[in-house]
Write an enzyme that holds these catalytic residues in place. Structure first.
Site, PDB file in Angstrom:
ATOM      1  N   ILE A  45      24.617  -8.232   3.622  1.00 59.92           N
ATOM      2  CA  ILE A  45      24.930  -9.455   4.357  1.00 59.92           C
ATOM      3  C   ILE A  45      25.058 -10.542   3.307  1.00 59.92           C
ATOM      4  O   ILE A  45      25.189 -11.669   3.920  1.00 59.92           O
ATOM      5  CB  ILE A  45      23.969  -9.587   5.631  1.00 59.92           C
ATOM      6  CG1 ILE A  45      22.481  -9.722   4.925  1.00 59.92           C
ATOM      7  CG2 ILE A  45      24.306  -8.711   6.513  1.00 59.92           C
ATOM      8  CD1 ILE A  45      21.372  -9.903   5.848  1.00 59.92           C
ATOM      9  N   ASP A  65      13.899 -25.814  -5.511  1.00 59.58           N
ATOM     10  CA  ASP A  65      15.154 -25.433  -5.438  1.00 59.58           C
ATOM     11  C   ASP A  65      15.953 -25.560  -4.039  1.00 59.58           C
ATOM     12  O   ASP A  65      16.633 -24.766  -3.676  1.00 59.58           O
ATOM     13  CB  ASP A  65      15.620 -24.177  -5.979  1.00 59.58           C
ATOM     14  CG  ASP A  65      17.193 -23.638  -5.964  1.00 59.58           C
ATOM     15  OD1 ASP A  65      17.805 -24.846  -6.446  1.00 59.58           O
ATOM     16  OD2 ASP A  65      17.521 -22.558  -5.975  1.00 59.58           O
TER      17      ASP A  65
END
Length: 295
Positions: free
Chosen positions: A57, A176
């Site tokens: 995915i 991040d």
């Protein structure tokens, strides 16, 4: 209310429309190899004897994401399988660091943090198993539908920041944060929620990058100036990144548009961020200025 946190969790980008046409898993043979000979796993492969791959995915620079079935309890999960750095000299050290960071990330319990069910190393491939989400990345939401109304965005961000604050209380910093690491569950629905992804992943990859080459890790558009200068990691780093993401959510335009690393670094150092005047002059102006102030 904006500067209430920032933090780390580990998550996976699941079920965004961008990924629904990905047939990486089905394109490969459906056998059951005894080793992870490919970075992309085929449909039907059983990871670590417990997780049967259903489909691929998503994919990133150092990981592949799969929908899988946890066989022992018949539970759908998301699996992120990482590829160790190619220049890695001490794999055992890297694997130990990965497990340590994933364990820390799994301790963060908050509705806006993706739940980590399991983690480990299978045939020299670190993996994290977590809840399977339904919705789309914030990045996809903004690219497809444009800027978010403040009345919709602000409650989502406040809840997300509360989750990040919980991570900071545990002395975990994400490092991040960006629109692709924030996930909208039930977008537009009554249970819409903004959730943080990729905590332990970000920490493990960054630690190895610094160990191996001395380079910083992260997405240049969203790195705080103190991190670029001295690799200083504090909760303020996450706050800076969330400030940039909030600007982008309300304008559908990054505060730094350039892709060139040198241009991005200069913009961060000089505070040359492209923030719409309507935001700076409105009620959020002081909040954004405080969040994005250089340290």
């Amino acid at each position: 209310p904006f500067i209430v946190g920032g933090g780390g969790c580990s998550g996976i980008r699941i079920d965004s429309p961008r990924c629904e046409t990905d047939t990486l898993g089905e394109a490969m043979s459906s056998g059951h190899p005894t080793r992870l000979r490919h970075e992309r796993l085929p449909k039907g492969y059983v990871l670590d004897g417990r997780y049967e791959i259903v489909r691929a995915i998503g994919a990133g620079g150092f990981a592949y994401v799969y929908e899988a079935n946890q066989l022992n309890i018949e539970r759908p999960v998301a699996i992120k399988v990482l590829s160790p750095p190619r220049s890695l000299d001490d794999k055992e050290h890297y694997f130990a660091r990965f497990v340590r960071e994933a364990k820390l990330a799994a301790q963060i319990q908050h509705p806006n943090v993706v739940t980590i069910h399991d983690y480990g190393v299978a045939d020299e491939h670190p993996f994290i198993a977590m809840e399977l989400l339904h919705g789309r990345e914030l990045r996809h939401e903004l690219r497809t539908y444009g800027p978010m109304d403040p009345a919709r965005a602000l409650p989502l961000f406040v809840e997300c920041l509360d989750a990040l604050s919980e991570a900071h209380r545990r002395k975990i910093v994400h490092k991040d944060l960006k629109p692709s690491n924030l996930f909208l569950s039930d977008p537009g629905g009554r249970r819409e929620m903004l959730r943080v992804l990729d905590f332990g992943v970000a920490r493990a990859q960054e630690s190895e990058s610094l160990t191996q080459s001395g380079r910083v890790y992260g997405t240049m558009r969203y790195l705080a100036p103190e991190y670029l200068r001295k690799q200083m990691v504090t909760p303020a780093l996450d706050v800076y990144q969330m400030g940039l993401i909030l600007v982008e959510a309300l304008s559908a335009r990054p505060a730094i548009v350039a892709d060139d690393h040198l241009v991005c670094i200069t913009a961060h150092f000089l505070g040359e961020l492209e923030i719409p005047e309507v935001l700076l002059e409105g009620p959020l102006g002081p909040v954004l200025q405080k969040a994005l102030a250089p340290m």
